[in-house]
Design a protein around this motif. Structure first.
Motif, mmCIF file in Angstrom:
data_model
loop_
_atom_site.group_PDB
_atom_site.id
_atom_site.type_symbol
_atom_site.label_atom_id
_atom_site.label_comp_id
_atom_site.label_asym_id
_atom_site.label_seq_id
_atom_site.Cartn_x
_atom_site.Cartn_y
_atom_site.Cartn_z
ATOM 1 N N HIS A 110 -7.699 86.475 36.598
ATOM 2 C CA HIS A 110 -8.130 88.349 37.281
ATOM 3 C C HIS A 110 -6.249 88.678 36.841
ATOM 4 O O HIS A 110 -6.587 89.679 36.445
ATOM 5 N N VAL A 111 -5.368 87.805 36.727
ATOM 6 C CA VAL A 111 -4.261 88.830 36.664
ATOM 7 C C VAL A 111 -3.891 89.256 35.788
ATOM 8 O O VAL A 111 -4.069 90.314 35.763
ATOM 9 N N LEU A 112 -3.871 88.780 34.305
ATOM 10 C CA LEU A 112 -3.874 88.539 33.189
ATOM 11 C C LEU A 112 -5.141 90.635 32.652
ATOM 12 O O LEU A 112 -4.097 91.231 32.397
ATOM 13 N N VAL A 113 -6.261 90.147 33.303
ATOM 14 C CA VAL A 113 -7.173 91.397 33.453
ATOM 15 C C VAL A 113 -6.589 92.584 33.742
ATOM 16 O O VAL A 113 -6.252 93.400 33.354
ATOM 17 N N HIS A 114 -6.554 92.453 35.321
ATOM 18 C CA HIS A 114 -5.808 93.326 35.710
ATOM 19 C C HIS A 114 -4.429 94.051 35.603
ATOM 20 O O HIS A 114 -4.232 94.655 35.001
ATOM 21 N N GLU A 115 -3.910 93.136 34.545
ATOM 22 C CA GLU A 115 -2.215 93.367 33.947
ATOM 23 C C GLU A 115 -2.401 94.646 32.644
ATOM 24 O O GLU A 115 -2.350 94.884 32.097
ATOM 25 N N ILE A 116 -3.298 93.679 31.969
ATOM 26 C CA ILE A 116 -4.023 94.170 30.738
ATOM 27 C C ILE A 116 -4.649 96.076 30.992
ATOM 28 O O ILE A 116 -4.350 96.690 30.454
ATOM 29 N N GLY A 117 -5.165 96.079 32.381
ATOM 30 C CA GLY A 117 -5.757 96.715 32.184
ATOM 31 C C GLY A 117 -5.705 98.520 32.605
ATOM 32 O O GLY A 117 -5.506 98.944 31.905
ATOM 33 N N HIS A 118 -3.842 97.651 33.150
ATOM 34 C CA HIS A 118 -2.873 98.732 32.815
ATOM 35 C C HIS A 118 -2.421 99.306 31.530
ATOM 36 O O HIS A 118 -2.751 100.766 31.872
ATOM 37 N N HIS A 119 -3.069 98.739 31.053
ATOM 38 C CA HIS A 119 -1.901 98.852 29.291
ATOM 39 C C HIS A 119 -3.569 100.068 29.539
ATOM 40 O O HIS A 119 -2.881 100.913 28.373
ATOM 41 N N PHE A 120 -4.349 99.715 29.353
ATOM 42 C CA PHE A 120 -6.238 100.567 28.851
ATOM 43 C C PHE A 120 -6.528 101.342 29.964
ATOM 44 O O PHE A 120 -6.912 102.538 29.387
ATOM 45 N N GLY A 121 -5.507 101.758 31.096
ATOM 46 C CA GLY A 121 -5.974 103.160 31.754
ATOM 47 C C GLY A 121 -7.727 102.718 32.917
ATOM 48 O O GLY A 121 -8.226 103.453 32.856
ATOM 49 N N LEU A 122 -7.996 101.024 32.673
ATOM 50 C CA LEU A 122 -9.157 100.954 33.010
ATOM 51 C C LEU A 122 -9.591 101.303 34.763
ATOM 52 O O LEU A 122 -8.257 100.211 35.140
ATOM 53 N N SER A 123 -10.803 101.004 35.330
ATOM 54 C CA SER A 123 -11.098 101.661 37.007
ATOM 55 C C SER A 123 -10.848 99.875 36.870
ATOM 56 O O SER A 123 -11.194 98.828 36.163
ATOM 57 N N ASP A 124 -11.207 99.377 37.957
ATOM 58 C CA ASP A 124 -11.377 98.083 39.155
ATOM 59 C C ASP A 124 -12.597 97.814 38.573
ATOM 60 O O ASP A 124 -13.100 96.474 38.056
ATOM 61 N N GLU A 125 -14.018 98.891 38.362
ATOM 62 C CA GLU A 125 -15.033 98.278 37.789
ATOM 63 C C GLU A 125 -14.897 97.824 36.350
ATOM 64 O O GLU A 125 -15.644 96.748 36.432
ATOM 65 N N ASP A 126 -14.425 98.448 35.521
ATOM 66 C CA ASP A 126 -14.137 98.401 33.942
ATOM 67 C C ASP A 126 -13.661 96.688 33.964
ATOM 68 O O ASP A 126 -13.691 96.074 33.907
ATOM 69 N N MET A 127 -12.167 96.643 35.322
ATOM 70 C CA MET A 127 -12.061 95.069 34.561
ATOM 71 C C MET A 127 -13.229 94.061 35.196
ATOM 72 O O MET A 127 -12.599 93.138 35.085
ATOM 73 N N GLU A 128 -13.584 94.440 36.034
ATOM 74 C CA GLU A 128 -13.991 93.256 37.046
ATOM 75 C C GLU A 128 -15.159 92.775 35.592
ATOM 76 O O GLU A 128 -15.833 91.453 36.164
ATOM 77 N N ALA A 129 -15.920 94.186 35.075
ATOM 78 C CA ALA A 129 -16.730 93.206 34.656
ATOM 79 C C ALA A 129 -16.173 92.605 32.571
ATOM 80 O O ALA A 129 -16.924 92.070 32.652
ATOM 81 N N ILE A 130 -14.639 93.168 32.779
ATOM 82 C CA ILE A 130 -14.064 92.231 31.745
ATOM 83 C C ILE A 130 -13.787 90.742 31.992
ATOM 84 O O ILE A 130 -14.152 90.022 31.506
ATOM 85 N N GLU A 131 -14.106 90.443 33.232
ATOM 86 C CA GLU A 131 -13.109 89.731 34.057
ATOM 87 C C GLU A 131 -15.013 89.224 33.946
ATOM 88 O O GLU A 131 -14.830 87.587 33.783
ATOM 89 N N ALA A 132 -16.010 89.733 34.384
ATOM 90 C CA ALA A 132 -17.174 88.937 34.163
ATOM 91 C C ALA A 132 -17.818 87.825 33.149
ATOM 92 O O ALA A 132 -18.331 86.935 32.818
ATOM 93 N N ALA A 133 -17.079 88.767 31.955
ATOM 94 C CA ALA A 133 -17.865 88.505 30.142
ATOM 95 C C ALA A 133 -16.749 87.593 30.129
ATOM 96 O O ALA A 133 -17.487 86.819 29.266
ATOM 97 N N ALA A 134 -15.967 87.186 30.704
ATOM 98 C CA ALA A 134 -15.183 86.182 30.711
ATOM 99 C C ALA A 134 -15.055 84.722 30.749
ATOM 100 O O ALA A 134 -14.533 83.372 30.904
ATOM 101 N N ALA A 135 -15.822 84.932 32.271
ATOM 102 C CA ALA A 135 -16.037 83.387 33.423
ATOM 103 C C ALA A 135 -17.023 82.798 32.600
ATOM 104 O O ALA A 135 -17.499 83.260 31.504
#
Length: 135
Positions: A110-135
């Motif tokens: 979660h922390v890794l995706v959230h911080e990398i998400g800042h790199h891309f300017g992703l929304s919270d919803e985008d980051m949640e979808a990426i986390e779900a795909a990684a689970a």
């Protein structure tokens, strides 16, 4: 069941391995866009970071992205520019883990995706979808 009398907290190396495993499980398209991002694990943020982020205690910050995100035009690294970096802070992550009923690997992801998400300017919803795909 693990012998709790001999169980030790994950070391910096253990957390690094968790972070690398979490990164490896992220969707391939997402990892391809992360080229050049460096992941570092430290026990706590340094004093300058704590002041800059207005932290009251060293436990206030679980992770941090430092660099020029793609959303700010940082796709091309320029001469003299440090690489984009994601910092994960071991002790605050372990403190969070102790207070919540989540697996440590899930928190690190979660922390890794959230911080990398800042790199891309992703929304919270985008980051949640990426986390779900990684689970």
């Amino acid at each position: 069941m693990a012998d709790l009398a001999t169980l030790q907290a994950p070391s910096l190396d253990d957390m690094e391995a968790l972070a690398q495993d979490a990164y490896a499980r992220l969707p391939a398209e997402f990892r391809a866009l992360c080229e050049g991002v460096v992941i570092r694990v430290e026990d706590f943020p340094d004093d300058d970071t704590m002041r800059e982020m207005d932290c009251e205690t060293p436990f206030d910050l679980l992770g941090l992205f430092r660099g020029i995100g793609l959303a700010q035009g940082g796709a091309m690294m320029q001469t003299g520019q440090f690489p984009n970096m994601v910092w994960l802070y071991r002790r605050p992550i372990l403190d969070y883990w102790a207070e919540h009923e989540e697996a440590l690997g899930s928190i690190v992801t979660h922390v890794l995706v959230h911080e990398i998400g800042h790199h891309f300017g992703l929304s919270d919803e985008d980051m949640e979808a990426i986390e779900a795909a990684a689970a």
